[in-house]
Design an enzyme around this catalytic site. Structure first.
Site, short mmCIF file in Angstrom:
data_model
loop_
_atom_site.label_atom_id
_atom_site.label_comp_id
_atom_site.label_asym_id
_atom_site.label_seq_id
_atom_site.Cartn_x
_atom_site.Cartn_y
_atom_site.Cartn_z
N ASP A 248 2.99 -4.75 8.10
CA ASP A 248 1.77 -3.97 7.93
C ASP A 248 0.60 -4.96 8.05
O ASP A 248 0.35 -5.76 7.14
CB ASP A 248 1.80 -3.29 6.55
CG ASP A 248 0.47 -2.64 6.20
OD1 ASP A 248 -0.52 -2.83 6.94
OD2 ASP A 248 0.41 -1.97 5.15
N HIS B 60 0.88 -1.18 0.00
CA HIS B 60 0.00 0.00 0.00
C HIS B 60 0.92 1.23 0.00
O HIS B 60 2.02 1.19 0.54
CB HIS B 60 -0.82 -0.07 1.29
CG HIS B 60 -1.91 0.95 1.41
ND1 HIS B 60 -1.68 2.25 1.79
CD2 HIS B 60 -3.25 0.84 1.25
CE1 HIS B 60 -2.84 2.90 1.85
NE2 HIS B 60 -3.81 2.07 1.53
N CYS C 97 -4.70 2.25 -3.72
CA CYS C 97 -3.47 2.79 -3.11
C CYS C 97 -2.28 1.87 -3.33
O CYS C 97 -1.41 1.73 -2.45
CB CYS C 97 -3.64 3.07 -1.62
SG CYS C 97 -4.83 4.37 -1.28
N GLN D 295 -4.58 -5.60 6.93
CA GLN D 295 -5.57 -6.55 6.37
C GLN D 295 -5.50 -7.93 7.00
O GLN D 295 -6.24 -8.83 6.60
CB GLN D 295 -5.35 -6.68 4.85
CG GLN D 295 -5.49 -5.38 4.09
CD GLN D 295 -6.90 -4.79 4.15
OE1 GLN D 295 -7.88 -5.49 4.42
NE2 GLN D 295 -7.00 -3.49 3.92
N LYS E 112 -10.51 -0.83 10.57
CA LYS E 112 -10.64 -2.01 9.70
C LYS E 112 -11.03 -3.25 10.51
O LYS E 112 -11.24 -4.32 9.96
CB LYS E 112 -9.34 -2.26 8.95
CG LYS E 112 -9.03 -1.15 7.93
CD LYS E 112 -7.85 -1.51 7.06
CE LYS E 112 -7.25 -0.34 6.34
NZ LYS E 112 -7.99 0.09 5.15
N1 PLP Z 1 -1.80 -0.89 4.56
C1 PLP Z 1 -2.75 -1.63 3.99
C2 PLP Z 1 -2.42 -3.01 3.52
C3 PLP Z 1 -4.04 -1.10 3.87
O1 PLP Z 1 -4.99 -1.85 3.32
C4 PLP Z 1 -4.30 0.20 4.33
C5 PLP Z 1 -5.64 0.79 4.13
O2 PLP Z 1 -6.36 0.42 3.23
C6 PLP Z 1 -3.27 0.91 4.93
C7 PLP Z 1 -2.04 0.33 5.02
C8 PLP Z 1 -3.50 2.29 5.47
O3 PLP Z 1 -4.34 2.22 6.58
P1 PLP Z 1 -4.89 3.56 7.26
O4 PLP Z 1 -5.53 4.36 6.16
O5 PLP Z 1 -5.87 3.06 8.26
O6 PLP Z 1 -3.74 4.26 7.88
#
Ligand code: PLP
Length: 413
Positions: free
Chosen positions: A206, A129, A371, A209, A232
């Site tokens: 990270d 992401h 993203c 998900q 999430k």
């Molecule tokens: N990393 C992953 C794999 C994500 O799916 C997301 C959000 O969709 C993020 C990071 C960013 O999360 P946040 O917008 O809650 O900071």
């Protein structure tokens, strides 16, 4: 067999806990398939927000009065529930942030204050992401460190042999997602962490998900950092968690300066508070910390093993229905290990056009690059249609999506 599993989870009962699901959109029942972006909230979470403001709202950590102590206790209880949920060893290894993006920026920014130097290497992957790409790019620009990227194969899996080749004594940190938001690929994180440790590198996972869909044990994984976002996992927005090993968090300089994070301030010099407060400058998102605990309790009452099993059923059913009904479907991401995300394209129809038509039939999907622009570029596409499931989704909703897709396809071709 299928029926028993579904009964075990009792989806119809679970759906009663989520008031937002029982509405019509454009005159059709809402089918919410945008769970990878953000999940809906159960009534216990909604009630807990209201209860917080009706009973204990106050600032934390600094007040001697009754309400402040109650709010502090509830906030710290939230931290303790998160610790148990991730099986971290100590409460102070749990840092409250604004979300995964903020957690990664915290680590990158702190490392940039003297721990990373020119020529050091940071490894990320093609599956990341933007929030697990851009902070590392900024760190590299600032320090002269070099960013390396693990490639993916056609199925959307990380090429482990290439990862091994990228690792060296120059590697200071590897930052990879546990589960890809765009494709659903589940990465072999435990193995990847062990390989990074073998060259002396730290590993940041990270977990945006993964935490909502599977059991995560940060000690068993031996992760140095692990992060997820509350919104999430059925909790409030604006709150995230950064787990870090105590010894590493002690080594990192603070991220932001301000109240809460200090031990003593004079105009000449400031000394910093201990963990976790060193990384929590300013008034935190108190209510969300309290309520995230309620969201995790809710998830644990259902049980992550059952959630994972049911979501696998939805993934298999959805994939099969789409494959059987659309000869021109192209799945993007067919990893052997997948979470409940289906990314696809229908012929040469732009995903945005289908997304808009599906919305007119009550179905919330996500279209676009998710993203993950570098990943989309790798597949040579502008984006995908993405249906991402949670445990409150049903096979009937998937049928509704398939039917709507067929109509949309007819209208667009
Ligand atoms: N990393 C992953 C794999 C994500 O799916 C997301 C959000 O969709 C993020 C990071 C960013 O999360 P946040 O917008 O809650 O900071």
């Amino acid at each position: 067999m299928e029926a028993t599993k579904t009964l075990e989870l009792n989806v119809e009962e679970i759906r009663k806990d989520f008031p937002i699901l029982h509405q019509k959109v454009e005159g059709r029942p809402l089918a919410y398939f945008d769970n990878a972006a953000s999940t809906q909230k159960p009534q216990v979470v909604i009630d807990a927000i209201s209860e917080y403001y009706q009973t204990i709202n106050s600032n934390v950590h600094r007040g001697v009065h009754h309400l402040s102590q109650k709010a502090t206790d509830a906030f710290e209880k939230g931290r303790s529930i998160v610790r148990k949920h991730l099986n971290a060893a100590q409460n102070h290894e749990i840092i409250f942030t604004k979300g995964v993006t903020d957690s990664i920026n915290l680590v990158a920014s702190s490392l940039g204050k003297g721990l990373i130097k020119e020529g050091d290497e940071i490894i990320i992957s093609t599956l990341e992401h933007h929030s697990n790409i851009v902070p590392w790019q900024m760190l590299c620009q600032q320090t002269g460190a070099v960013l390396k990227v693990i490639p993916v194969n056609d199925a959307g899996e990380l090429v482990q042999e290439e990862y091994e080749k990228l690792l060296s004594r120059k590697t200071k940190l590897v930052a990879v997602n546990h589960v890809s938001n765009a494709l659903g690929t589940v990465n072999p994180i435990a193995d990847m962490i062990a390989k990074a440790h073998a060259v002396g590198a730290w590993f940041l996972v990270d977990g945006a998900q993964s935490v909502p869909h599977m059991k995560v044990d940060v000690q068993a994984l031996d992760a140095d950092f692990y992060t997820f976002s509350s919104h999430k996992i059925f909790g409030p927005t604006g709150l995230g968690v950064l787990y870090g090993k105590e010894s590493i968090l002690e080594e990192l300089p603070p991220y932001q300066g301000g109240g809460e994070m200090i031990a003593e301030v004079t105009f000449e010099k400031t000394t910093y508070a201990g963990l976790p407060h060193k990384f929590e400058a300013g008034t935190p998102h108190i209510e969300a910390g309290v309520v995230l605990g309620k969201a995790l309790d809710y998830v644990n009452t259902i049980g992550l093993d059952r959630i994972a099993a049911y979501e696998k059923e939805l993934l298999d059913y959805g994939t099969e229905q789409l494959r059987n009904n659309f000869s021109n479907i192209r799945f993007i991401g067919e990893a052997k290990e997948k979470a409940s995300v289906i990314s696809f394209l229908l012929g040469d129809i732009h995903p945005y056009d289908i997304g808009v038509l599906l919305d007119k039939m009550g179905i919330a999907t996500r279209t676009g690059h998710h993203c993950t622009q570098p990943l989309m570029k790798h597949f040579g596409i502008p984006g995908t249609m993405r249906a991402s499931f949670a445990f409150y989704n049903t096979k009937a909703e998937i049928d509704q999506m398939v039917e709507a897709l067929a109509k949309a396809e007819m209208m667009l071709s």
